[in-house]
Design a protein around this motif. Structure first.
Motif, mmCIF file in Angstrom:
data_model
loop_
_atom_site.group_PDB
_atom_site.id
_atom_site.type_symbol
_atom_site.label_atom_id
_atom_site.label_comp_id
_atom_site.label_asym_id
_atom_site.label_seq_id
_atom_site.Cartn_x
_atom_site.Cartn_y
_atom_site.Cartn_z
ATOM 1 N N HIS A 155 4.711 -34.624 19.338
ATOM 2 C CA HIS A 155 5.067 -33.998 20.615
ATOM 3 C C HIS A 155 4.570 -34.882 21.748
ATOM 4 O O HIS A 155 3.355 -35.063 21.908
ATOM 5 C CB HIS A 155 4.410 -32.617 20.701
ATOM 6 C CG HIS A 155 5.230 -31.598 21.410
ATOM 7 N ND1 HIS A 155 5.645 -30.419 20.819
ATOM 8 C CD2 HIS A 155 5.724 -31.554 22.676
ATOM 9 C CE1 HIS A 155 6.343 -29.705 21.675
ATOM 10 N NE2 HIS A 155 6.397 -30.368 22.816
ATOM 11 N N ILE B 80 9.344 -35.043 19.882
ATOM 12 C CA ILE B 80 9.764 -34.049 20.867
ATOM 13 C C ILE B 80 9.188 -34.468 22.217
ATOM 14 O O ILE B 80 7.973 -34.539 22.385
ATOM 15 C CB ILE B 80 9.262 -32.642 20.500
ATOM 16 C CG1 ILE B 80 9.907 -32.168 19.196
ATOM 17 C CG2 ILE B 80 9.550 -31.655 21.628
ATOM 18 C CD1 ILE B 80 9.369 -30.830 18.699
ATOM 19 N N THR C 198 12.137 -26.246 19.574
ATOM 20 C CA THR C 198 11.211 -26.840 18.601
ATOM 21 C C THR C 198 11.616 -26.472 17.181
ATOM 22 O O THR C 198 11.602 -27.324 16.274
ATOM 23 C CB THR C 198 9.779 -26.367 18.894
ATOM 24 O OG1 THR C 198 9.420 -26.738 20.230
ATOM 25 C CG2 THR C 198 8.787 -26.979 17.917
#
Length: 368
Positions: free
Chosen positions: A110, A143, A357
């Motif tokens: 992330h 992400i 997500t």
């Protein structure tokens, strides 16, 4: 099938990235994922998190270069039958990359902020950026919380097919009551873990400029300080600018809604290093118009002139001028508040963040 996901986190603070982790673990079970935390440092997160039902495992590191937790993390991934490991910082990525390779478990990383400009410590930024770049080679997906961070990640050599933009999101919250048009005084507010890149000294100088012009403005500064040294520097700046008595430093609070409702304008004067600031999204959800700087994902959340105003970083005069636009009614406070609430609901909810997500997880695990 319920897939098991382990989030590897630092755990020292409870600021923007940690709130993302907390909200995700609260929302993901409803989307078919069994989630838990592995925490590498002692600090605020274990006690401050709202997701108290999620297991939290202590994989404490003795220091920055302590790699002994890798063996424990590897065993944990195998023994507890985790299908995916999700890392959130360069430190957690380093351990997760090694352990996920050994346990043959895919890793998602992330990107919360630009590692190369995350702080004022140049050497640490360069080291973290290099660690992040190396670990992203192992990641099955990255992400990014904003389009600007996605571009940075791809420019660092990551395959664009592995990079997904999932904007941060926050829950809906009570909307601030309309501002009384008869009121003359204005409360500017800011919420942060105060550290040099947040640009708070620029806001203090803007506050001094506004008060010198005879405008009845005060500052409500919500949050803790990264270091006692920075706390001393900011309070000394406030004293030197003659605004110490016009600033309320609240410290850390759990009741963000109460503080947002005390603010007429939310101001985020960041100099650099923002991914998609959670505090901006919280202000939008609460209907508090935002004045913020043009850094990374902030200007992707705020449409200049519609949901708030965007100014260039590091310029107290520009910041003060934007605040005056509201005070002198050249920008409509009520319309801006309404637009911000609607934009949050459409684009930046915690459910939307969790769904995005979960979609990345499904792609990585071939669950579609």
């Amino acid at each position: 099938m319920v897939a098991r996901v382990l989030h590897v986190i630092n755990g020292e603070h409870y600021a923007g990235a940690e709130r993302v982790q907390d909200l995700l673990v609260s929302q993901l079970p409803s989307l078919g994922f069994d989630v838990a935390f592995a925490c590498l440092k002692t600090g605020q997160f274990p006690t401050m998190r709202r997701s108290q039902d999620a297991p939290l495992h202590d994989l404490r590191m003795a220091g920055r270069m302590d790699l002994r937790p890798v063996a424990r993390l590897t065993r944990f991934l195998r023994d507890e039958d985790y299908q995916l490991v999700h890392a959130h910082t360069p430190r957690t990525a380093l351990l997760a990359a090694i352990a996920s390779a050994a346990a043959r478990v895919p890793m998602v990383y992330h990107v919360h902020s630009p590692a190369s400009r995350d702080s004022t410590r140049g050497m640490r930024n360069r080291i973290n950026a290099q660690i992040e770049r190396l670990c992203l080679r192992r990641a099955s997906a990255a992400i990014a919380v904003s389009r600007s961070l996605a571009r940075d990640t791809i420019a660092g050599g990551v395959d664009p097919a592995k990079v997904f933009v999932v904007p941060n999101g926050v829950p809906g919250r009570p909307v601030r009551p309309p501002r009384d048009s008869g009121r003359l005084d204005w409360t500017l507010g800011t919420i942060a873990l105060f550290r040099p890149r947040k640009g708070t000294e620029v806001l203090l100088k803007a506050l001094a400029s506004l008060r010198a012009a005879g405008l009845p403005v005060r500052l409500l500064a919500v949050g803790g300080f990264e270091t006692s040294r920075h706390e001393h520097e900011l309070k000394q700046t406030a004293a030197e600018m003659g605004v110490a008595d016009a600033v309320e430093w609240t410290g850390f609070t759990r009741d963000v809604d109460r503080e947002l409702h005390r603010m007429d304008l939310f101001v985020l004067p960041s100099l650099f290093g923002e991914g998609m600031p959670m505090v901006v999204l919280e202000a939008m959800a609460a209907g508090v118009p935002v004045v913020a700087t043009h850094v990374e994902g902030t200007s992707e959340a705020i449409r200049d002139g519609l949901d708030g105003l965007i100014v260039e970083p590091g310029n107290p005069a520009d910041l003060a001028s934007a605040v005056r636009e509201f005070i002198e009614a050249r920008v409509d406070w009520s319309a801006t508040s309404h637009n911000a609430v609607e934009r949050h609901a459409e684009r930046f909810s915690d459910q939307a963040m969790a769904q995005g997500t979960a979609e990345v997880y499904r792609r990585v695990l071939n669950l579609d």
